[in-house]
Design an enzyme around this catalytic site. Sequence first.
Site, PDB file in Angstrom:
ATOM      1  N   HIS A 306       0.843  -1.191   0.000  1.00  0.00           N
ATOM      2  CA  HIS A 306       0.000   0.000   0.000  1.00  0.00           C
ATOM      3  C   HIS A 306       0.875   1.236   0.000  1.00  0.00           C
ATOM      4  O   HIS A 306       1.935   1.229   0.640  1.00  0.00           O
ATOM      5  CB  HIS A 306      -0.923   0.015   1.239  1.00  0.00           C
ATOM      6  CG  HIS A 306      -2.048   0.964   1.094  1.00  0.00           C
ATOM      7  ND1 HIS A 306      -1.928   2.292   1.437  1.00  0.00           N
ATOM      8  CD2 HIS A 306      -3.291   0.807   0.587  1.00  0.00           C
ATOM      9  CE1 HIS A 306      -3.071   2.893   1.167  1.00  0.00           C
ATOM     10  NE2 HIS A 306      -3.919   2.020   0.652  1.00  0.00           N
ATOM     11  N   ASP A 363      -8.025  -5.159  -0.182  1.00  0.00           N
ATOM     12  CA  ASP A 363      -8.482  -5.900  -1.353  1.00  0.00           C
ATOM     13  C   ASP A 363      -8.101  -7.368  -1.325  1.00  0.00           C
ATOM     14  O   ASP A 363      -8.628  -8.160  -2.093  1.00  0.00           O
ATOM     15  CB  ASP A 363      -7.927  -5.248  -2.618  1.00  0.00           C
ATOM     16  CG  ASP A 363      -8.670  -3.973  -2.913  1.00  0.00           C
ATOM     17  OD1 ASP A 363      -9.852  -3.914  -2.570  1.00  0.00           O
ATOM     18  OD2 ASP A 363      -8.061  -3.037  -3.446  1.00  0.00           O
TER      19      ASP A 363
HETATM   20  N1  ACO Z   1       4.287  -7.659  -4.942  1.00  0.00           N
HETATM   21  C1  ACO Z   1       5.645  -7.666  -5.088  1.00  0.00           C
HETATM   22  N2  ACO Z   1       6.430  -6.600  -4.897  1.00  0.00           N
HETATM   23  C2  ACO Z   1       5.842  -5.449  -4.535  1.00  0.00           C
HETATM   24  C3  ACO Z   1       4.448  -5.351  -4.354  1.00  0.00           C
HETATM   25  C4  ACO Z   1       3.669  -6.519  -4.572  1.00  0.00           C
HETATM   26  N3  ACO Z   1       2.330  -6.497  -4.419  1.00  0.00           N
HETATM   27  N4  ACO Z   1       4.126  -4.099  -4.000  1.00  0.00           N
HETATM   28  C5  ACO Z   1       5.270  -3.419  -3.952  1.00  0.00           C
HETATM   29  N5  ACO Z   1       6.306  -4.231  -4.279  1.00  0.00           N
HETATM   30  C6  ACO Z   1       7.734  -3.877  -4.263  1.00  0.00           C
HETATM   31  C7  ACO Z   1       8.123  -3.049  -5.475  1.00  0.00           C
HETATM   32  O1  ACO Z   1       8.547  -3.871  -6.552  1.00  0.00           O
HETATM   33  C8  ACO Z   1       9.232  -2.202  -4.908  1.00  0.00           C
HETATM   34  O2  ACO Z   1      10.378  -2.977  -4.796  1.00  0.00           O
HETATM   35  P1  ACO Z   1      11.843  -2.333  -4.959  1.00  0.00           P
HETATM   36  O3  ACO Z   1      11.962  -1.330  -3.843  1.00  0.00           O
HETATM   37  O4  ACO Z   1      12.774  -3.475  -4.857  1.00  0.00           O
HETATM   38  O5  ACO Z   1      11.848  -1.670  -6.327  1.00  0.00           O
HETATM   39  C9  ACO Z   1       8.775  -1.903  -3.483  1.00  0.00           C
HETATM   40  O6  ACO Z   1       7.934  -3.023  -3.124  1.00  0.00           O
HETATM   41  C10 ACO Z   1       7.959  -0.612  -3.339  1.00  0.00           C
HETATM   42  O7  ACO Z   1       6.868  -0.663  -4.249  1.00  0.00           O
HETATM   43  P2  ACO Z   1       6.266   0.604  -5.004  1.00  0.00           P
HETATM   44  O8  ACO Z   1       5.569   0.153  -6.235  1.00  0.00           O
HETATM   45  O9  ACO Z   1       7.348   1.638  -5.171  1.00  0.00           O
HETATM   46  O10 ACO Z   1       5.251   1.134  -3.924  1.00  0.00           O
HETATM   47  P3  ACO Z   1       4.060   2.122  -4.212  1.00  0.00           P
HETATM   48  O11 ACO Z   1       3.758   2.772  -2.932  1.00  0.00           O
HETATM   49  O12 ACO Z   1       4.365   2.969  -5.392  1.00  0.00           O
HETATM   50  O13 ACO Z   1       2.872   1.133  -4.662  1.00  0.00           O
HETATM   51  C11 ACO Z   1       1.021  -0.320  -4.627  1.00  0.00           C
HETATM   52  C12 ACO Z   1       1.863   0.711  -3.853  1.00  0.00           C
HETATM   53  C13 ACO Z   1       0.635   0.230  -6.021  1.00  0.00           C
HETATM   54  C14 ACO Z   1      -0.268  -0.600  -3.869  1.00  0.00           C
HETATM   55  C15 ACO Z   1       1.866  -1.622  -4.793  1.00  0.00           C
HETATM   56  O14 ACO Z   1       2.194  -2.128  -3.513  1.00  0.00           O
HETATM   57  C16 ACO Z   1       1.156  -2.689  -5.630  1.00  0.00           C
HETATM   58  O15 ACO Z   1       1.270  -2.682  -6.862  1.00  0.00           O
HETATM   59  N6  ACO Z   1       0.395  -3.634  -4.956  1.00  0.00           N
HETATM   60  C17 ACO Z   1      -0.351  -4.636  -5.691  1.00  0.00           C
HETATM   61  C18 ACO Z   1      -1.653  -4.045  -6.185  1.00  0.00           C
HETATM   62  C19 ACO Z   1      -2.645  -3.785  -5.050  1.00  0.00           C
HETATM   63  O16 ACO Z   1      -2.881  -4.637  -4.214  1.00  0.00           O
HETATM   64  N7  ACO Z   1      -3.255  -2.597  -5.090  1.00  0.00           N
HETATM   65  C20 ACO Z   1      -4.292  -2.227  -4.115  1.00  0.00           C
HETATM   66  C21 ACO Z   1      -3.853  -1.077  -3.249  1.00  0.00           C
HETATM   67  S1  ACO Z   1      -5.069  -0.755  -2.013  1.00  0.00           S
HETATM   68  C22 ACO Z   1      -6.308   0.045  -2.781  1.00  0.00           C
HETATM   69  O17 ACO Z   1      -6.192   0.661  -3.813  1.00  0.00           O
HETATM   70  C23 ACO Z   1      -7.615  -0.031  -2.133  1.00  0.00           C
END
Ligand code: ACO
Length: 421
Positions: A306, A363
Site C-alpha cells: 500500500h 483488497d
Molecule cells: N508484490 C511484489 N512486490 C511489490 C508489491 C507486490 N504487491 N508491491 C510493492 N512491491 C515492491 C516493489 O517492486 C518495490 O520494490 P523495490 O523497492 O525493490 O523496487 C517496493 O515493493 C515498493 O513498491 P512501489 O511500487 O514503489 O510502492 P508504491 O507505494 O508505489 O505502490 C502499490 C503501492 C501500487 C499498492 C503496490 O504495492 C502494488 O502494486 N500492490 C499490488 C496491487 C494492489 O494490491 N493494489 C491495491 C492497493 S489498495 C487500494 O487501492 C484499495
Amino acid sequence: MSDFVKLTYQNKEFEFPLIQGSENEKGIDIKSLRAQTGLITFDPGYKNTGSCKSNITYLNGEEGILRHRGYSIEDLCEKASFLEVAFLLIFGELPTEKELNLLNEEIKKDSLVDEDLKLILKSFPKAAHPMGILASLTSGLTAFNPSTVNIDSEEDMREAIIMLMAKFPILTSWTHRKVKGLPLNYANISLSYVENIAHMLFKLPHQDYILNPIVIDALNKLLILHADHEQNCSTSTVRIVGSSEAGLFASVSAGVSALWGRLHGGANQGVIEMLTAIKRDGGDTKKFMSRAKDKNDPFRLMGFGHRVYKNFDPRARIIKKAANDVLKELKINDPILNIAKKLEEEALNDSYFIDRKLYPNVDFYSGIIYRALGIPTEMFTVMFALGRLPGWIAQWSEMRKNIEPIGRPRQIYTGEKFRTI
Ligand code: ACO
C-alpha cells in the site's frame, strides 16, 4: 521548533513556512517556491506532496490508523450503518435520528433514473467491463440532470448529493444485471439503503429475494471500509476534475475510471484472478512468491502493499474477520481461501515482503467475501465504487467549498530543444 524551513540555493537562503495538521503531521508550504527561487519540486506519483488541507479522513500509515471525522474505522464498522457513515463524511457529523430519516426519505424519492439511460446501457456489448459501463452511465447522469450546482447554495449542493446517492446504486445494479443478462429492476424503497442494494443486485425475476442478515451485515461493513481513504488516486482524480468546476457527476465518473485500474480498486478483481490462476496451476504458492520477487517478471502479489500503510492496513484486519464469519455462516468451503491463507503466511514471513513493509491490504480479503456473496469477479471494483461514493462526494464538496485553485502540476521538460522542420 522553528516555524520555517530554510532552503539554500545559489548561496541564497530562502524560508518556507511549516504547516501543521491537527494530528501533528507537518508539511513545508512551498506555495511561493517558484516565485522566490525559480525552482519547482519533482515528485513523481506525489509520494511526498500534500495536495490539499482536509477535515475528512485521517490516515496514519505507520501506525495503521484510519479515522473519519475523528471516529475510528473499527468503531464505525462496529456501530454504524453505511448511510450514517456517508452522512458523517459528507456533512461532517453523525446524523441524529431525525436527520437520518430525512436523508432516507430524500434518497427514496430520488431513487429513479431516466428510462432513456437504458438506451445507453443497451448499446454496450455484453462483454464490456462493468467499470467502463458504470463510468459512462454516471457521466450520462449529467445529460439527464443538466442544471449546474451552485456551490454557494446549500440547497443545490444537497440536491446534487442526494441525487447521486440515490441513483448510483441503480446504475451499479443495472451494470451488474446487464453483464449477467438479467432484466433491469427498480429500487424497493421499503428497504434500507444497504438492503436495497442487495435487492437490486440479486433479485431474480422468477423468485422472491430473501434478505440474509449476514449478507447485509457483510455488505454494510464492506461499503463502510471503502467509504473514504483521503487523497488516493481516484479521490485525487475527483478533486482535480472538480477543480476545473466540472460538475459532481462528471467528477465522480472520472473517479470511477481512476478506480478501475489494477493498482487501485481493480486489485480486488486481480486478487481473485491471481488466486484462481495459482489454483489452476496446481496450487504452488511458492512459485508465485518467487515470481513476485523477480524484478524481471511484471507479476506482483495482488492485494499486497500500500502506498500509505507500511505496517498493516486496519481495514484488512476487519475484513479478514468478516470474511471468515461470512464463509462460516454461509457454509462455504472455498479452496481459493486456503491458497490466500498460504500466500499470506508465506509473504508475512518472507524478508522481501518484510523489508519492503508489504502487508495484505483491504483488497486481499474483500474479493473473497464478494465471491462468497455470489458477486461476479468483474463486478468487485463496481462494489468498491459504490462504497467509495460518499468519500468522493465529501472530498468534492470540500474542495468546492474551499475554492481550491485548479489542479495543474508542472513538469521538468526533457524533450527536444527548439528545432525547425
Ligand atoms: N508484490 C511484489 N512486490 C511489490 C508489491 C507486490 N504487491 N508491491 C510493492 N512491491 C515492491 C516493489 O517492486 C518495490 O520494490 P523495490 O523497492 O525493490 O523496487 C517496493 O515493493 C515498493 O513498491 P512501489 O511500487 O514503489 O510502492 P508504491 O507505494 O508505489 O505502490 C502499490 C503501492 C501500487 C499498492 C503496490 O504495492 C502494488 O502494486 N500492490 C499490488 C496491487 C494492489 O494490491 N493494489 C491495491 C492497493 S489498495 C487500494 O487501492 C484499495
